[in-house]
Scaffold this motif. Structure first.
Motif, PDB file in Angstrom:
ATOM      1  N   UNK A 104       0.929  -1.634   0.128  1.00 15.29           N
ATOM      2  CA  UNK A 104       0.015   0.054  -0.113  1.00 15.29           C
ATOM      3  C   UNK A 104       0.310   1.331  -0.153  1.00 15.29           C
ATOM      4  N   UNK A 105       1.836   1.514   0.804  1.00 17.16           N
ATOM      5  CA  UNK A 105       3.001   2.990   0.859  1.00 17.16           C
ATOM      6  C   UNK A 105       3.658   2.691  -0.367  1.00 17.16           C
ATOM      7  N   UNK A 106       3.985   1.324  -1.059  1.00 14.27           N
ATOM      8  CA  UNK A 106       5.078   1.189  -2.623  1.00 14.27           C
ATOM      9  C   UNK A 106       3.767   2.044  -3.650  1.00 14.27           C
ATOM     10  N   UNK A 107       2.878   2.233  -3.507  1.00 13.75           N
ATOM     11  CA  UNK A 107       1.564   2.084  -4.374  1.00 13.75           C
ATOM     12  C   UNK A 107       1.633   3.742  -3.993  1.00 13.75           C
ATOM     13  N   UNK A 108       1.014   4.646  -3.138  1.00 11.86           N
ATOM     14  CA  UNK A 108       0.950   5.437  -2.489  1.00 11.86           C
ATOM     15  C   UNK A 108       2.136   6.405  -2.672  1.00 11.86           C
ATOM     16  N   UNK A 109       3.347   5.840  -2.466  1.00 12.26           N
ATOM     17  CA  UNK A 109       4.835   6.540  -2.637  1.00 12.26           C
ATOM     18  C   UNK A 109       4.909   6.398  -3.527  1.00 12.26           C
ATOM     19  N   UNK A 110       4.381   5.634  -4.357  1.00 10.82           N
ATOM     20  CA  UNK A 110       5.887   5.001  -6.173  1.00 10.82           C
ATOM     21  C   UNK A 110       6.670   4.400  -5.566  1.00 10.82           C
ATOM     22  N   UNK A 111       7.389   3.675  -4.367  1.00 12.37           N
ATOM     23  CA  UNK A 111       8.603   3.081  -4.063  1.00 12.37           C
ATOM     24  C   UNK A 111       8.755   1.872  -5.503  1.00 12.37           C
ATOM     25  N   UNK A 112       9.763   1.606  -5.033  1.00 13.07           N
ATOM     26  CA  UNK A 112      10.087  -0.344  -5.746  1.00 13.07           C
ATOM     27  C   UNK A 112      11.599   0.256  -5.104  1.00 13.07           C
ATOM     28  N   UNK A 113      12.262  -1.418  -4.567  1.00 14.35           N
ATOM     29  CA  UNK A 113      13.858  -1.630  -3.963  1.00 14.35           C
ATOM     30  C   UNK A 113      14.728  -0.816  -4.712  1.00 14.35           C
ATOM     31  N   UNK A 114      15.390  -0.011  -4.164  1.00 15.43           N
ATOM     32  CA  UNK A 114      16.701   0.219  -4.145  1.00 15.43           C
ATOM     33  C   UNK A 114      15.824   2.374  -4.482  1.00 15.43           C
ATOM     34  N   UNK A 115      14.547   2.382  -4.137  1.00 10.94           N
ATOM     35  CA  UNK A 115      14.060   3.923  -4.478  1.00 10.94           C
ATOM     36  C   UNK A 115      14.905   4.318  -3.192  1.00 10.94           C
ATOM     37  N   UNK A 116      14.930   5.903  -3.095  1.00 10.52           N
ATOM     38  CA  UNK A 116      15.032   6.581  -1.684  1.00 10.52           C
ATOM     39  C   UNK A 116      13.508   7.121  -0.981  1.00 10.52           C
TER      40      UNK A 116
END
Length: 856
Positions: A628-640
């Motif tokens: 959910x957080x990755x979806x909302x914030x547009x994050x994938x492994x390796x992102x800061x």
């Protein structure tokens, strides 16, 4: 002229207006009660205790800020937003010298505040005593802030000395020289009571323990930082002027905060929120809760009041038709009904507002008792909530009368007289169209609800969808009643003459029956939603937690937490011990539940269902995030990602993994060391232990740590379920008033509907029907309407709960407890039967000939 007629009508038909009066009075009481909660959140004060002798307090800013600059059409707009952080922000200790050098300052007293629970026979084991007081530790040098003065013994000098306040000494029967074990931020330690201190002012909401300066700094676990500074002005210096001077000095020096937040200077009542952070956060919660309750209450009240007035106007159809027949214009009839409504609304609104004030106080006290609101926040009541309630009641009554009178004022007088005897079999096109539009709107809300994935966004939409769909039922009610009568005709014929009469009455009096179905549908739908929305979310979270905990044993605490020393004691050989500490962080201004876990051997005790990346990379510079957080914030492994920790410290971390079980374990997972250094209470909430040792071996190893319990994962899950039940009580209380109001509306509407039919009952008795047969007919009608309302209300609740479940958990699996559902249906059923039988028996007491020959 029209007002005089309206007054005469109200006097002559007191019984006829009683139902509308009760509905409006309850609505005003409900709106007033919710309004007092909202006002407390906006204007409620927090009385300082700890800083009573300190006119000026300097503390760290407890908010995270966001400044947005927009350039549009040659103009520049600057927007500033702030949101509170979850933990206490700290100040640099070196700032004390800057404050002391400011003109007008006589003395600067540094303050340290940290959890310190005395482990006595009267302790509840949760950080509070048996009387509900929170316990905090301080350095003895800050005792002057209140002030506390020794009544016996001496000040603490050694690291093992402690001064306790008089309240604790009396409660635990302590005297100088006694031993007292204290659980603070480290392992429990035994201290010698060196003295007993009494506060100058009355201190009701906290227990204070004073340590030597060195021991207080060790327990506070924030080297080089302080909680706040108490500033004592020189004689003759105005605290407000000194506040402005200190604020200017702090701006010039950059604030001096030790954790990235600026310093703030407060005086007067503003010192209270600095001392009691939970009270300051509770104000925001009350604004949200009061607004949600008030909005839902207002929508429900409008729906119920319109239905009540519609039934009241329907009962007077013949009277109004006669007015039309003797040359009264449609406008005159509308004005008459409007003024009648305003008269009843004014009386009911005033009475309801007066009742709502103590009701709001009782509701606030109950929130305090449940722990949802701290006792340090004062309940505030002004003139605005009662005034708003009266205004809303007047407007609602007038609007309801206008809506209810549309039919009788729009048709010709001859048609009005005809419909006064027999209800029109046609549903007006306007009503039908409005019902279909609201039905479509309700379906859209349900679809939107299925796409919302956060509780703050889902909760208001959930209850709004129930109200909108119930309103659609109210408008489409006559059609639904006729359809139900058609479907139930065959079964009802089997019950005899009473069943046949009931079927005929449902068909002929569909509009009257619909006014009964509406509040019943709303009651069932709202009650099911309120009771099952939290279990739906809680069960899904617990299911994820059960699936994700791989540990053999779970160590929990009956006190403030599990100290790190206990985890060290259990680590041996190949055993893995994972410390779990919980907090809340902000990414930008958005709040996320977070936890810190020990990275070493984490996959042995914990499985969050990693879908991308790996937990092997979890360090104090990385973070694992939920889908959910990755979806909302547009994050994938390796992102800061840049975020603000619980105490306001800004950090930048790299995403190491993305996991699926966010409901069970929070949206963000950090290394334990990073979180523990930035929370008020660094003790672990639980320990997850992966070991081959037996429970008895673990219990023996933890014997030196009071209050710790070794549980199986299943037992820990049961304990979590009990805590969720306690939280559910708060939500049930919040919406319980709305359900109670709807239940009153059900009784009120049923009583009005039955009382209207006195003449009909008399004619049935003159035609040969016995009292028992008439009552059986009434009971059959009531059960038929109850079946229809239960079906509609259950369908509304099921659709809303299913959409909520899909959005929040990803599965269409609402948690419906069978016994609770039976109770929900049985409650309205009992109300329906009682509210039908009692007025029916009263109506049948009068001789049939007397009623039949009386003037209408």
């Amino acid at each position: 002229m029209m007002l005089r007629y309206a007054l005469k009508t109200v006097r002559a038909r007191k019984a006829g207006f009683l139902g509308a009066f009760l509905a409006l009075m309850c609505a005003a009481a409900l709106i007033t009660a919710c309004g007092t909660l909202l006002e407390t959140g906006l204007r409620g004060t927090v009385r300082t205790e700890r800083y009573a002798a300190t006119p000026v307090v300097v503390s760290a800013d407890q908010n995270v800020h966001q400044r947005t600059v927009k350039h549009k059409k040659g103009k520049t707009k600057v927007k500033h937003k702030a949101k509170p952080i979850a933990e206490r922000a700290w100040l640099a200790a070196s700032l004390g010298d800057t404050l002391a050098d400011t003109p007008g300052v006589a003395r600067v007293i540094p303050e340290l505040t940290f959890p310190a629970t005395p482990l006595t026979g009267t302790s509840t084991g949760t950080g509070t005593g048996a009387d509900g007081r929170a316990a905090y530790g301080h350095a003895w040098e800050s005792a002057a802030l209140t002030p506390y003065r020794l009544t016996s013994g001496t000040a603490p000098e050694a690291a093992t000395d402690v001064v306790v306040d008089r309240h604790l000494a009396e409660r635990a029967r302590l005297a100088p020289g006694d031993r007292l074990t204290v659980q603070s931020t480290r392992a429990p330690r035994s201290y010698r009571v060196s003295g007993i201190a009494a506060p100058g002012p009355d201190v009701r909401h906290q227990t204070s323990l004073f340590f030597s300066a060195a021991e207080a700094r060790r327990l506070a676990a924030h080297p080089g930082q302080v909680t706040a500074f108490g500033v004592v002005p020189e004689a003759g210096t105005d605290p407000e002027l000194l506040r402005h001077d200190l604020a200017k000095v702090l701006r010039d020096t950059g604030g001096g905060a030790g954790t990235g937040a600026g310093a703030r200077v407060t005086t007067g009542d503003a010192r209270g929120p600095v001392e009691f952070l939970d009270a300051a956060a509770a104000r925001t919660k009350l604004v949200s809760m009061g607004g949600a309750m008030g909005g839902t209450s207002l929508l429900v009240a409008v729906l119920v009041v319109v239905g009540t007035f519609a039934l009241s106007v329907q009962q007077r159809h013949r009277e109004l038709a006669l007015l039309r027949a003797v040359a009264a214009t449609a406008g005159q009839v509308r004005r008459l009904l409007g003024r009648e409504a305003l008269i009843v609304g004014a009386a009911a609104g005033t009475a309801g507002a007066l009742l709502g004030l103590p009701l709001g106080g009782l509701l606030f006290d109950r929130f305090v008792a449940l722990g949802a609101v701290p006792a340090t926040l004062r309940h505030t009541t002004g003139f605005l909530p009662p005034l708003a309630a009266v205004a809303a009641t007047l407007l609602g009554a007038w609007a309801a009368a206008r809506i209810a009178s549309r039919r009788v004022t729009r048709i010709r007088p001859a048609e009005a007289l005809a419909e006064a005897r027999t209800e029109s079999p046609r549903t007006p096109w306007g009503r039908l169209l409005a019902g279909l539009v609201l039905l479509a709107g309700g379906i859209v809300l349900v679809v939107v609800l299925g796409m919302l994935r956060t509780e703050p966004a889902s909760t208001p939409v959930t209850f709004l969808a129930v109200v909108v769909l119930s309103t659609a039922v109210a408008l489409l009610g006559p059609l639904l009643v006729r359809a139900a009568a058609l479907l139930l005709a065959a079964p009802l014929r089997l019950t005899g003459h009473g069943g046949r009469l009931a079927t005929a009455n449902l068909r002929a009096g569909a509009a009257r029956a619909a006014s009964v179905v509406t509040p019943l549908t709303l009651l069932v739908g709202m009650a099911c939603t309120v009771l099952f929305v939290q279990p739906t979310l809680g069960d899904a979270a617990r299911a994820q937690a059960r699936e994700g905990v791989r540990a053999d044993w779970v160590v929990a605490s009956r006190g403030p937490g599990v100290p790190g020393e206990a985890a060290h004691r259990l680590r041996s050989g190949e055993d893995v011990v994972t410390e779990v500490v919980r907090t809340t962080v902000r990414v930008g201004l958005d709040k996320y539940a977070a936890q810190g876990v020990t990275p070493a051997g984490i996959t042995r005790t914990w499985d969050p269902d990693v879908v991308a990346g790996s937990l092997d990379g979890l360090t104090e510079r990385t973070v694992a995030v939920s889908e959910l957080a990755a979806d909302q914030l547009g994050l994938v492994p390796g992102d800061a990602v840049k975020l603000t920790l619980g105490d306001g410290t800004p950090v930048e971390v790299t995403v190491a993994a993305v996991y699926a079980r966010g409901l069970g374990f929070g949206d963000l997972t950090f290394a334990h060391g990073l979180v523990a250094a930035h929370v008020d209470n660094p003790l672990a909430a639980t320990l997850l232990v992966g070991t081959d040792r037996a429970r008895g071996d673990l219990v023996a190893a933890l014997r030196e740590f009071p209050g710790l319990t070794v549980l199986t994962p299943a037992a820990a899950d049961s304990l979590q379920a009990e805590r969720q039940q306690a939280n559910a009580e708060v939500n049930l209380l919040a919406m319980g008033l709305v359900i109670a109001f709807t239940a009153i509306a059900v009784v009120n509407t049923l009583a009005m509907s039955v009382s209207e039919r006195v003449r009909e009952f008399a004619l049935l008795r003159l035609a040969g029907a016995t009292r028992r047969q008439v009552l059986r007919m009434l009971r059959t009608e009531a059960l038929s309407l109850l079946l229809l309302a239960t079906t509609l209300g259950s369908a509304i609740a099921l659709s809303v709960l299913t959409a909520f479940s899909v959005g929040m958990t990803g599965r269409a699996a609402p948690a419906v407890l069978p016994l609770v559902y039976v109770a929900v249906v049985a409650g309205p059923g009992l109300l329906t039967l009682v509210a039908t039988a009692l007025p029916g028996r009263v109506a049948l007491r009068v001789r049939a000939v007397t009623v039949a020959t009386a003037r209408e």
